[in-house]
Design a protein around this motif. Structure first.
Motif, short mmCIF file in Angstrom:
data_model
loop_
_atom_site.label_atom_id
_atom_site.label_comp_id
_atom_site.label_asym_id
_atom_site.label_seq_id
_atom_site.Cartn_x
_atom_site.Cartn_y
_atom_site.Cartn_z
N CYS A 90 0.84 -1.20 0.00
CA CYS A 90 0.00 0.00 0.00
C CYS A 90 0.87 1.25 0.00
O CYS A 90 1.91 1.29 0.69
CB CYS A 90 -0.89 -0.03 1.25
N PRO A 91 0.50 2.29 -0.74
CA PRO A 91 1.32 3.51 -0.77
C PRO A 91 1.40 4.22 0.58
O PRO A 91 2.25 5.08 0.77
CB PRO A 91 0.62 4.39 -1.81
N HIS A 92 0.54 3.85 1.52
CA HIS A 92 0.58 4.48 2.85
C HIS A 92 1.47 3.71 3.81
O HIS A 92 1.59 4.08 4.98
CB HIS A 92 -0.84 4.60 3.40
N GLY A 93 2.10 2.61 3.34
CA GLY A 93 3.09 1.90 4.14
C GLY A 93 2.63 0.59 4.75
O GLY A 93 3.44 -0.17 5.27
N GLN A 94 1.34 0.29 4.70
CA GLN A 94 0.87 -0.99 5.22
C GLN A 94 1.11 -2.09 4.18
O GLN A 94 1.30 -1.83 3.00
CB GLN A 94 -0.63 -0.93 5.56
N HIS A 95 1.10 -3.33 4.66
CA HIS A 95 1.29 -4.47 3.75
C HIS A 95 0.48 -5.64 4.27
O HIS A 95 -0.01 -5.63 5.42
CB HIS A 95 2.78 -4.85 3.66
N LEU A 96 0.31 -6.64 3.42
CA LEU A 96 -0.34 -7.88 3.81
C LEU A 96 0.26 -9.02 3.00
O LEU A 96 0.31 -8.94 1.77
CB LEU A 96 -1.85 -7.80 3.57
N LEU A 97 0.74 -10.04 3.71
CA LEU A 97 1.26 -11.24 3.05
C LEU A 97 0.36 -12.41 3.41
O LEU A 97 0.04 -12.61 4.58
CB LEU A 97 2.69 -11.53 3.51
N LEU A 98 -0.03 -13.16 2.39
CA LEU A 98 -0.87 -14.34 2.58
C LEU A 98 -0.18 -15.54 1.94
O LEU A 98 0.35 -15.44 0.83
CB LEU A 98 -2.23 -14.15 1.89
N LEU A 99 -0.19 -16.68 2.63
CA LEU A 99 0.25 -17.94 2.05
C LEU A 99 -1.00 -18.76 1.78
O LEU A 99 -1.85 -18.93 2.67
CB LEU A 99 1.18 -18.69 3.00
N LEU A 100 -1.14 -19.23 0.54
CA LEU A 100 -2.35 -19.95 0.14
C LEU A 100 -1.98 -21.31 -0.41
O LEU A 100 -0.99 -21.46 -1.13
CB LEU A 100 -3.13 -19.17 -0.92
N SER A 101 -2.77 -22.31 -0.06
CA SER A 101 -2.61 -23.65 -0.58
C SER A 101 -3.93 -24.05 -1.22
O SER A 101 -4.88 -24.41 -0.53
CB SER A 101 -2.22 -24.62 0.54
N GLY A 102 -3.98 -23.93 -2.53
CA GLY A 102 -5.23 -24.08 -3.25
C GLY A 102 -5.86 -22.70 -3.44
O GLY A 102 -5.61 -21.78 -2.67
N ARG A 103 -6.65 -22.58 -4.48
CA ARG A 103 -7.23 -21.28 -4.86
C ARG A 103 -8.04 -20.68 -3.72
O ARG A 103 -8.98 -21.31 -3.23
CB ARG A 103 -8.09 -21.50 -6.10
N ARG A 104 -7.64 -19.49 -3.29
CA ARG A 104 -8.31 -18.72 -2.24
C ARG A 104 -8.22 -19.34 -0.85
O ARG A 104 -8.86 -18.89 0.08
CB ARG A 104 -9.79 -18.48 -2.56
N ARG A 105 -7.43 -20.39 -0.66
CA ARG A 105 -7.36 -21.06 0.63
C ARG A 105 -6.15 -20.57 1.42
O ARG A 105 -5.04 -21.11 1.31
CB ARG A 105 -7.32 -22.58 0.44
N VAL A 106 -6.39 -19.53 2.22
CA VAL A 106 -5.32 -18.93 3.03
C VAL A 106 -5.05 -19.83 4.24
O VAL A 106 -5.98 -20.24 4.94
CB VAL A 106 -5.75 -17.53 3.53
N TRP A 107 -3.78 -20.14 4.48
CA TRP A 107 -3.45 -20.91 5.69
C TRP A 107 -2.49 -20.16 6.62
O TRP A 107 -2.31 -20.54 7.76
CB TRP A 107 -2.92 -22.30 5.33
N LYS A 108 -1.92 -19.08 6.14
CA LYS A 108 -1.05 -18.25 6.99
C LYS A 108 -1.12 -16.83 6.47
O LYS A 108 -1.13 -16.60 5.27
CB LYS A 108 0.39 -18.77 6.97
N GLU A 109 -1.19 -15.85 7.40
CA GLU A 109 -1.31 -14.46 6.96
C GLU A 109 -0.64 -13.52 7.95
O GLU A 109 -0.24 -13.92 9.04
CB GLU A 109 -2.78 -14.09 6.78
N GLU A 110 -0.52 -12.27 7.51
CA GLU A 110 0.04 -11.19 8.32
C GLU A 110 1.49 -11.46 8.74
O GLU A 110 1.90 -11.18 9.85
CB GLU A 110 -0.85 -10.91 9.55
N LEU A 111 2.28 -12.02 7.82
CA LEU A 111 3.70 -12.22 8.08
C LEU A 111 4.42 -10.87 8.11
O LEU A 111 4.02 -9.93 7.41
CB LEU A 111 4.31 -13.10 6.99
N PRO A 112 5.49 -10.76 8.88
CA PRO A 112 6.25 -9.51 8.90
C PRO A 112 6.97 -9.27 7.57
O PRO A 112 7.27 -10.23 6.85
CB PRO A 112 7.24 -9.70 10.05
N LEU A 113 7.24 -8.01 7.26
CA LEU A 113 7.87 -7.66 5.99
C LEU A 113 8.68 -6.38 6.14
O LEU A 113 8.21 -5.42 6.74
CB LEU A 113 6.79 -7.46 4.92
#
Length: 197
Positions: free
Chosen positions: A80-103
């Motif tokens: 995001c241009p305002h400095g926020q971010h979001l990381l998602l790990l997905l296994s299968g289409r749209r199937r999130v299993w881990k999120e909000e990892l540091p970056l």
């Protein structure tokens, strides 16, 4: 490797300077550099810059998806241009299993442009990454715009179809050896080893 998002999600030309995404190697992973127009629409999310923010896709954002085509495992990176971010790990289409990892993510902005630099460690990438797509979203209400590096081909559009960035069938080949060198092998990921379907 520099890529330009020149089309809307459904294959029409964008009406502004295109978003560019550069992929570069660095010691511990992949450096993703974004250069984009700054629309400031919608307004900034309420989360702190430099921190993960849930549902970031509802704001102004540039996204990069790194897919292992054989397994449908993928890393989704939202910046995001305002400095926020979001990381998602997905296994299968749209199937999130881990999120909000540091970056590690830095942003500089002017009134009309922004640049972002994100350091993605190899640990975040699923084994055998070989496909890629990138997207940009901005605007509010009727002015909401969805753009894609590899859009849905015009002849494959269906009546009433909406933007869907998880159409893995439209991702294109990504050869990381072009960036890292022919002898390079993708490091194993401790995080992905813990994933179970």
């Amino acid at each position: 490797m520099e890529l330009r998002i020149e089309h809307t999600w459904d294959g029409l030309p964008v009406s502004h300077d295109p978003v560019t995404i550069a992929l570069k190697s660095y010691e511990a992973g992949l450096l993703v550099q974004v250069s984009a127009p700054f629309f400031n629409d919608p307004p900034a999310p309420l989360g702190a810059p430099g921190k993960p923010f849930r549902n970031l896709w509802d704001y102004e954002v540039v996204e990069a998806f790194f897919l292992s085509g054989g397994s449908e495992q993928y890393l989704e990176v939202e910046l995001c241009p305002h400095g926020q971010h979001l990381l998602l790990l997905l296994s299968g289409r749209r199937r999130v299993w881990k999120e909000e990892l540091p970056l590690e993510f830095d942003v500089t902005r002017t009134e009309s442009t922004w640049k972002g630099s994100a350091r993605l460690p190899w640990n975040y990438f699923p084994p055998g990454v070989n496909k890629f797509n990138a997207f940009a979203i901005h605007g509010s209400g009727e002015r909401r715009r969805y753009e894609a590096l590899y859009p849905v081909p015009r002849h494959k559009l269906q009546e009433g179809q909406k933007p869907d960035f998880h159409r893995l069938d439209f991702f294109q080949e990504l050869n990381l050896k072009q960036l890292m060198g022919e002898d390079w092998k993708q490091p194993e990921s401790d995080i992905w080893k813990t994933q179970t379907n």
